[in-house]
Design a protein around this motif. Sequence first.
Motif, PDB file in Angstrom:
ATOM      1  N   SER A  50       0.499  -6.033  10.365  1.00 28.89           N
ATOM      2  CA  SER A  50      -0.760  -5.568   9.781  1.00 28.89           C
ATOM      3  C   SER A  50      -1.725  -6.737   9.609  1.00 28.89           C
ATOM      4  O   SER A  50      -1.304  -7.904   9.513  1.00 28.89           O
ATOM      5  N   TYR A  81       3.146  -6.622   0.398  1.00 33.52           N
ATOM      6  CA  TYR A  81       3.121  -6.036   1.739  1.00 33.52           C
ATOM      7  C   TYR A  81       2.805  -7.122   2.781  1.00 33.52           C
ATOM      8  O   TYR A  81       3.498  -7.256   3.789  1.00 33.52           O
ATOM      9  N   TYR A 141      -1.618  -3.769  12.869  1.00 34.30           N
ATOM     10  CA  TYR A 141      -2.525  -2.634  12.722  1.00 34.30           C
ATOM     11  C   TYR A 141      -3.639  -2.961  11.737  1.00 34.30           C
ATOM     12  O   TYR A 141      -3.383  -3.482  10.646  1.00 34.30           O
ATOM     13  N   PRO A 142      -4.863  -2.588  12.111  1.00 33.94           N
ATOM     14  CA  PRO A 142      -5.941  -2.571  11.107  1.00 33.94           C
ATOM     15  C   PRO A 142      -5.772  -1.298  10.264  1.00 33.94           C
ATOM     16  O   PRO A 142      -4.779  -0.580  10.420  1.00 33.94           O
ATOM     17  N   LEU A 155       3.285   0.656   2.124  1.00 32.49           N
ATOM     18  CA  LEU A 155       1.995   0.024   2.439  1.00 32.49           C
ATOM     19  C   LEU A 155       1.464  -0.787   1.253  1.00 32.49           C
ATOM     20  O   LEU A 155       2.036  -0.775   0.161  1.00 32.49           O
ATOM     21  N   GLY A 192      -2.088   2.942   1.176  1.00 32.16           N
ATOM     22  CA  GLY A 192      -2.684   1.707   1.674  1.00 32.16           C
ATOM     23  C   GLY A 192      -4.033   1.437   1.017  1.00 32.16           C
ATOM     24  O   GLY A 192      -4.556   2.277   0.279  1.00 32.16           O
ATOM     25  N   THR A 193      -4.589   0.262   1.319  1.00 35.39           N
ATOM     26  CA  THR A 193      -5.889  -0.140   0.782  1.00 35.39           C
ATOM     27  C   THR A 193      -7.017   0.469   1.610  1.00 35.39           C
ATOM     28  O   THR A 193      -8.139   0.608   1.137  1.00 35.39           O
TER      29      THR A 193
HETATM   30  C1  AKB Z   1      -2.859  -0.725   4.235  1.00 33.27           C
HETATM   31  O1  AKB Z   1      -4.011  -0.514   3.836  1.00 33.27           O
HETATM   32  O2  AKB Z   1      -1.937  -1.148   3.530  1.00 33.27           O
HETATM   33  C2  AKB Z   1      -2.569  -0.491   5.696  1.00 33.27           C
HETATM   34  C3  AKB Z   1      -2.692  -1.733   6.498  1.00 33.27           C
HETATM   35  C4  AKB Z   1      -4.021  -2.332   6.724  1.00 33.27           C
HETATM   36  O3  AKB Z   1      -1.729  -2.238   6.975  1.00 33.27           O
HETATM   37  N1  AKB Z   1      -3.433   0.528   6.209  1.00 33.27           N
END
Ligand code: AKB
Length: 311
Positions: free
Chosen positions: A117, A142, A169-170, A78, A182-183
């Motif tokens: 994403s 990413y 995906y959010p 991620l 992830g962030t």
């Molecule tokens: C991330 O934060 O890297 C993931 C994403 C938003 O794809 N959760």
Amino acid sequence: MSDTRRILVIGCLGQVGSELTDALRENYGTENVIGSDVRQPENAEGPFEIIDVLDIDRIREVVDKYTVTEIYNLAALLSANAEKNIEFAWKLNMDGLFNTLNLAREGKIKRLFWPSSIAVFGPTTPKDNTPQDSIADPNTVYGISKLAGERWCEYYFNKFNVDVRSIRYPGLIGYKTLPGGGTTDYAVDIFHQALKQKKYTSFLGENSTLPMMYMPDAIRATIQIMNEPAENIKVRSSYNIAGISFSPSEIAGAIKKHIPEFEISYAPDFRQAIADSWPKKIDDSRARHDWNWSHEYDLEGMVKNMLENLG
Ligand code: AKB
């Protein structure tokens, strides 16, 4: 697609994989859903195989062993973790995708799910109601890998008729498994700390609004897109899907309604720059139109459900 669906989930021990595997087993029967990951689970509740997504021969072997018809390929580094190991992130995220696309191209499997994403968007993308087709100038490894992956998915569909389906995906929030690197992970950590310590220090600033989604909605979207007749899937790169958008201060406010003593403070770190490059809210009208997507959980409903399940 033949009536018997045999499904392989690659990355079944991750945040999405663990919940998706359970949901798929409920829908299609435990024996028809094979979980796989690079490590052994503590308790395997159904068929399980060790698979490194970078090892195409091993994936092929498992596909043959169980006559797998479709793969959900969830193995990825991620956003935050990918910045710490850029070459490996690129290799894992891209070669892993290629391996599964190529198995589909060979005719070994009939359908492939691969998640993209909101990270495909970048600093000059319009931030409010970001359209399906918009400027995509990601500045994270990413995001670059997800954008390249989307292009390859569409290419394999157009050139080789590979039935690959994808959603952007959010940030995902669930109580069953912790997210990994992830962030948007703060939006899960905050619940654990609110219950344990009644306080939380957010690594994103108070007004960092990001697109988010409660896990049951994300799992439903994933299963739904894979069940649609192929002709309804008009976007073969990846679909925007939206749920809830909120900032750390807004989620803290929603938690405070249940835990009045809860306090949040802010200490933004390197993940702030990643969050700043992403949209605040995305427009998912294409998914709503093409395959009737709609989310169920709002901020209040998600917070209530998370606290009930973790409490
Ligand atoms: C991330 O934060 O890297 C993931 C994403 C938003 O794809 N959760």
